[in-house]
Scaffold this motif. Structure first.
Motif, PDB file in Angstrom:
ATOM      1  N   ILE A  41       3.194  -5.153  -2.628  1.00 49.08           N
ATOM      2  CA  ILE A  41       1.740  -5.122  -2.817  1.00 49.08           C
ATOM      3  C   ILE A  41       1.046  -5.906  -1.708  1.00 49.08           C
ATOM      4  O   ILE A  41       0.129  -5.423  -1.054  1.00 49.08           O
ATOM      5  CB  ILE A  41       1.361  -5.701  -4.201  1.00 49.08           C
ATOM      6  N   ARG A  42       1.533  -7.139  -1.484  1.00 44.22           N
ATOM      7  CA  ARG A  42       0.865  -8.039  -0.535  1.00 44.22           C
ATOM      8  C   ARG A  42       0.895  -7.468   0.888  1.00 44.22           C
ATOM      9  O   ARG A  42      -0.065  -7.615   1.648  1.00 44.22           O
ATOM     10  CB  ARG A  42       1.547  -9.404  -0.570  1.00 44.22           C
ATOM     11  N   ASN A  43       1.993  -6.830   1.252  1.00 45.93           N
ATOM     12  CA  ASN A  43       2.154  -6.359   2.633  1.00 45.93           C
ATOM     13  C   ASN A  43       1.917  -4.868   2.790  1.00 45.93           C
ATOM     14  O   ASN A  43       2.173  -4.306   3.848  1.00 45.93           O
ATOM     15  CB  ASN A  43       3.562  -6.715   3.137  1.00 45.93           C
ATOM     16  N   GLY A  44       1.429  -4.223   1.718  1.00 51.15           N
ATOM     17  CA  GLY A  44       1.246  -2.773   1.770  1.00 51.15           C
ATOM     18  C   GLY A  44      -0.147  -2.378   2.229  1.00 51.15           C
ATOM     19  O   GLY A  44      -0.924  -3.185   2.741  1.00 51.15           O
ATOM     20  N   ARG A  45      -0.446  -1.123   2.000  1.00 54.49           N
ATOM     21  CA  ARG A  45      -1.752  -0.588   2.378  1.00 54.49           C
ATOM     22  C   ARG A  45      -2.811  -1.034   1.365  1.00 54.49           C
ATOM     23  O   ARG A  45      -2.492  -1.241   0.193  1.00 54.49           O
ATOM     24  CB  ARG A  45      -1.679   0.950   2.410  1.00 54.49           C
ATOM     25  N   ILE A  46      -4.057  -1.176   1.830  1.00 52.52           N
ATOM     26  CA  ILE A  46      -5.133  -1.440   0.875  1.00 52.52           C
ATOM     27  C   ILE A  46      -5.174  -0.302  -0.138  1.00 52.52           C
ATOM     28  O   ILE A  46      -4.850   0.848   0.177  1.00 52.52           O
ATOM     29  CB  ILE A  46      -6.505  -1.616   1.556  1.00 52.52           C
ATOM     30  N   MET A  47      -5.574  -0.641  -1.366  1.00 48.00           N
ATOM     31  CA  MET A  47      -5.543   0.357  -2.439  1.00 48.00           C
ATOM     32  C   MET A  47      -6.918   0.914  -2.738  1.00 48.00           C
ATOM     33  O   MET A  47      -7.048   1.994  -3.284  1.00 48.00           O
ATOM     34  CB  MET A  47      -4.948  -0.267  -3.695  1.00 48.00           C
ATOM     35  N   SER A  48      -7.965   0.140  -2.406  1.00 46.88           N
ATOM     36  CA  SER A  48      -9.319   0.577  -2.680  1.00 46.88           C
ATOM     37  C   SER A  48     -10.215  -0.589  -2.315  1.00 46.88           C
ATOM     38  O   SER A  48      -9.818  -1.469  -1.563  1.00 46.88           O
ATOM     39  CB  SER A  48      -9.422   1.026  -4.149  1.00 46.88           C
ATOM     40  N   LEU A 102      -4.239  -9.207  -2.135  1.00 50.88           N
ATOM     41  CA  LEU A 102      -4.227 -10.648  -2.360  1.00 50.88           C
ATOM     42  C   LEU A 102      -4.425 -10.956  -3.853  1.00 50.88           C
ATOM     43  O   LEU A 102      -3.695 -11.748  -4.446  1.00 50.88           O
ATOM     44  CB  LEU A 102      -5.338 -11.283  -1.513  1.00 50.88           C
ATOM     45  N   TYR A 103      -5.413 -10.297  -4.438  1.00 54.11           N
ATOM     46  CA  TYR A 103      -5.779 -10.539  -5.841  1.00 54.11           C
ATOM     47  C   TYR A 103      -4.610 -10.210  -6.768  1.00 54.11           C
ATOM     48  O   TYR A 103      -4.206 -11.023  -7.610  1.00 54.11           O
ATOM     49  CB  TYR A 103      -6.994  -9.663  -6.162  1.00 54.11           C
ATOM     50  N   PHE A 104      -4.069  -8.991  -6.632  1.00 54.55           N
ATOM     51  CA  PHE A 104      -3.011  -8.548  -7.546  1.00 54.55           C
ATOM     52  C   PHE A 104      -1.742  -9.381  -7.373  1.00 54.55           C
ATOM     53  O   PHE A 104      -1.139  -9.823  -8.357  1.00 54.55           O
ATOM     54  CB  PHE A 104      -2.687  -7.068  -7.342  1.00 54.55           C
ATOM     55  N   SER A 105      -1.311  -9.601  -6.136  1.00 58.36           N
ATOM     56  CA  SER A 105      -0.043 -10.315  -5.917  1.00 58.36           C
ATOM     57  C   SER A 105      -0.153 -11.756  -6.430  1.00 58.36           C
ATOM     58  O   SER A 105       0.779 -12.270  -7.065  1.00 58.36           O
ATOM     59  CB  SER A 105       0.360 -10.279  -4.439  1.00 58.36           C
ATOM     60  N   TYR A 171     -11.008  -2.344   6.376  1.00 54.65           N
ATOM     61  CA  TYR A 171     -11.293  -3.792   6.276  1.00 54.65           C
ATOM     62  C   TYR A 171     -11.331  -4.340   7.704  1.00 54.65           C
ATOM     63  O   TYR A 171     -10.290  -4.478   8.338  1.00 54.65           O
ATOM     64  CB  TYR A 171     -10.184  -4.488   5.485  1.00 54.65           C
ATOM     65  N   PHE A 172     -12.541  -4.676   8.182  1.00 58.22           N
ATOM     66  CA  PHE A 172     -12.745  -4.944   9.608  1.00 58.22           C
ATOM     67  C   PHE A 172     -13.102  -6.386   9.918  1.00 58.22           C
ATOM     68  O   PHE A 172     -13.820  -7.055   9.162  1.00 58.22           O
ATOM     69  CB  PHE A 172     -13.859  -4.048  10.159  1.00 58.22           C
ATOM     70  N   LEU A 173     -12.626  -6.826  11.079  1.00 55.79           N
ATOM     71  CA  LEU A 173     -13.083  -8.053  11.718  1.00 55.79           C
ATOM     72  C   LEU A 173     -14.118  -7.661  12.774  1.00 55.79           C
ATOM     73  O   LEU A 173     -14.167  -6.516  13.227  1.00 55.79           O
ATOM     74  CB  LEU A 173     -11.907  -8.768  12.394  1.00 55.79           C
ATOM     75  N   GLY A 174     -14.949  -8.632  13.165  1.00 54.57           N
ATOM     76  CA  GLY A 174     -15.841  -8.404  14.300  1.00 54.57           C
ATOM     77  C   GLY A 174     -17.174  -7.767  13.956  1.00 54.57           C
ATOM     78  O   GLY A 174     -17.790  -7.132  14.816  1.00 54.57           O
ATOM     79  N   ILE A 175     -17.624  -7.920  12.700  1.00 54.60           N
ATOM     80  CA  ILE A 175     -18.956  -7.416  12.331  1.00 54.60           C
ATOM     81  C   ILE A 175     -19.785  -8.599  11.850  1.00 54.60           C
ATOM     82  O   ILE A 175     -19.369  -9.333  10.940  1.00 54.60           O
ATOM     83  CB  ILE A 175     -18.881  -6.353  11.210  1.00 54.60           C
ATOM     84  N   LYS A 176     -20.935  -8.791  12.441  1.00 53.65           N
ATOM     85  CA  LYS A 176     -21.826  -9.873  12.004  1.00 53.65           C
ATOM     86  C   LYS A 176     -22.387  -9.500  10.635  1.00 53.65           C
ATOM     87  O   LYS A 176     -22.912  -8.400  10.444  1.00 53.65           O
ATOM     88  CB  LYS A 176     -22.957 -10.028  13.019  1.00 53.65           C
ATOM     89  N   ILE A 200     -12.935 -11.110   0.873  1.00 54.17           N
ATOM     90  CA  ILE A 200     -11.922 -12.128   1.187  1.00 54.17           C
ATOM     91  C   ILE A 200     -10.565 -11.427   1.268  1.00 54.17           C
ATOM     92  O   ILE A 200     -10.220 -10.622   0.398  1.00 54.17           O
ATOM     93  CB  ILE A 200     -11.861 -13.176   0.063  1.00 54.17           C
ATOM     94  N   THR A 201      -9.796 -11.775   2.304  1.00 52.99           N
ATOM     95  CA  THR A 201      -8.427 -11.267   2.422  1.00 52.99           C
ATOM     96  C   THR A 201      -7.507 -12.432   2.768  1.00 52.99           C
ATOM     97  O   THR A 201      -7.961 -13.555   2.996  1.00 52.99           O
ATOM     98  CB  THR A 201      -8.300 -10.219   3.549  1.00 52.99           C
ATOM     99  N   GLU A 202      -6.222 -12.127   2.835  1.00 48.35           N
ATOM    100  CA  GLU A 202      -5.262 -13.149   3.261  1.00 48.35           C
ATOM    101  C   GLU A 202      -5.549 -13.606   4.693  1.00 48.35           C
ATOM    102  O   GLU A 202      -5.168 -14.695   5.095  1.00 48.35           O
ATOM    103  CB  GLU A 202      -3.840 -12.577   3.162  1.00 48.35           C
ATOM    104  N   HIS A 203      -6.243 -12.752   5.452  1.00 47.08           N
ATOM    105  CA  HIS A 203      -6.571 -13.081   6.851  1.00 47.08           C
ATOM    106  C   HIS A 203      -7.916 -13.791   6.966  1.00 47.08           C
ATOM    107  O   HIS A 203      -8.414 -13.995   8.068  1.00 47.08           O
ATOM    108  CB  HIS A 203      -6.628 -11.797   7.691  1.00 47.08           C
ATOM    109  N   GLY A 204      -8.536 -14.117   5.829  1.00 48.24           N
ATOM    110  CA  GLY A 204      -9.866 -14.720   5.863  1.00 48.24           C
ATOM    111  C   GLY A 204     -10.933 -13.679   5.564  1.00 48.24           C
ATOM    112  O   GLY A 204     -10.631 -12.576   5.090  1.00 48.24           O
TER     113      GLY A 204
END
Length: 395
Positions: A41-48, A102-105, A171-176, A200-204
């Protein structure tokens, strides 16, 4: 005989299954059966995507579910039609979006420490009879892939035979972020919608870009895209063409998915089912998307799953010392039916062209902050949206 707790099996470890496990674990012996490990779950694809609005966060507190870092609190809803920003409505209570990986795991590990049993196994329809023999109650929380059982469809709440939108999520980085921080809702008439959600993700913190494209129209441009790189490039060009206000806030050199599995394309056919039946004279119930599956256009999946989990918990506590039969199933359905109907009818209406009186409400929101705040509350309390969509007045 006191001391022997009734045994409940929850099939599925998504929002509904986890909320139920937290709610039921003190009073019952709870086993959760799911088919993906915590690492998968933690390392898989986003689910929604999921947004925990105020009422859901209160339920999470009620059942002592984990707390989350609040740096990405959602305080507002920004509404635009086409390239015209109408208003920013403020929410009464802040919402939060947490990457389900992150939430489920995290919840699964926490529940396991607190005495809930987990079995790693894929349940198929043929296993249900075995489970009903072993447990006092089986709850189908298999989500969008379900249900395991032929729960009867409620025809008047299930008018669609085909998906009304293609869901394109990254799920993107780099957007104000928007100011104040909140969800952006952009409606492109006859093409679809874009939802921009701080999460919020494991990556911040990230920004979710969630395109809801009407199939085979101009916004439906992601067919055949398989890799993270292709998806990022296509999202960049799609924002430039269709959502210039978002595109302006993209930092080109930083714009990327938060990880290679941080994107998803899917399409669902919404369906509402009566959430109980009997197998070999034993009650089986459904909870969450397995029985109450709405189009994601109103962002109510998490709210509705959490609400129905709470109502099922309250039903089972009320009938804790009774026989669990169809009367218990009917009591659960009666507790949830009105809310399910209101969420579903509003959601179904949102997939269609907006009625004239609703357009007038939105235009009022552009001139009147109190009205703008009321419209923002549609997403936090969908009963208000149902009332506004059902009413042909704009008082």
């Amino acid at each position: 005989m006191r001391g022997l707790k009734r045994r409940i099996c929850i099939v599925g470890s998504g929002t509904a299954g986890l909320h139920l496990a937290y709610a039921l674990k003190e009073e019952f012996d709870v086993t959760v059966i799911h088919h993906r490990s915590v690492d998968q779950i933690r390392n898989g694809r986003i689910m929604s995507t999921q947004v925990h609005f105020g009422a859901t966060r209160r339920r999470e507190n009620r059942f002592a579910m984990p707390k989350w870092d609040e740096q990405a609190l959602i305080e507002s809803i920004h509404i635009s039609i086409g390239n015209q920003k109408l208003f920013t409505g403020m929410l009464k209570e802040p919402a939060l979006s947490v990457d389900q990986r992150l939430y489920f795991s995290h919840c699964i590990e926490d529940l396991a420490e607190k005495g809930v049993s987990f079995r790693l196994k894929k349940v198929v329809k043929e296993n249900i009879e075995t489970l009903t023999d072993e447990f006092d109650l089986v709850i189908d929380c298999t989500g969008k892939s379900g249900p395991l059982m032929p729960f009867p469809i409620e025809e008047e709440l299930s008018p669609f035979q085909t998906p009304q939108r293609k869901c394109i999520v990254g799920y993107f980085l780099g957007i104000k972020p928007n100011t104040p921080q909140g969800i952006g809702v952009t409606v492109l008439p006859e093409l679809g919608e874009m939802f921009e959600i701080p999460a919020i993700t494991e990556h911040g913190p990230v920004t979710i870009l969630f395109i809801m494209a009407i199939p085979n129209r101009n916004l439906d441009v992601f067919q055949g895209i398989k890799t993270a790189e292709e998806f990022t490039l296509k999202m960049r060009t799609a924002t430039q063409k269709f959502f210039p206000e978002i595109h302006k806030r993209i930092a080109e050199e930083k714009f990327s998915l938060c990880d290679e599995h941080g994107f998803l394309q899917t399409a669902i056919i919404p369906a509402i089912r009566k959430p109980y039946l009997t197998v070999k004279n034993k009650l089986v119930v459904g909870c969450g998307d397995s029985v109450f599956l709405n189009d994601p256009i109103t962002g109510q999946g998490c709210n509705l799953s959490s609400y129905c989990a709470e109502k099922l918990y309250e039903t089972l506590i009320e009938f804790k010392d009774s026989t669990w039969n169809t009367q218990v199933g009917e009591s659960y359905w009666n507790r949830t039916k009105q809310f399910v109907k209101e969420v579903t009818e509003w959601t179904n209406a949102m997939t269609l062209p907006l009625p004239e009186h609703v357009i007038q409400l939105l235009l009022q929101g552009a001139k009147d902050q109190a009205k703008a705040d009321e419209i923002a509350e549609w997403f936090a309390d969908p009963r208000t949206a149902y009332q506004d969509f059902s009413s042909a007045t704009t008082i």
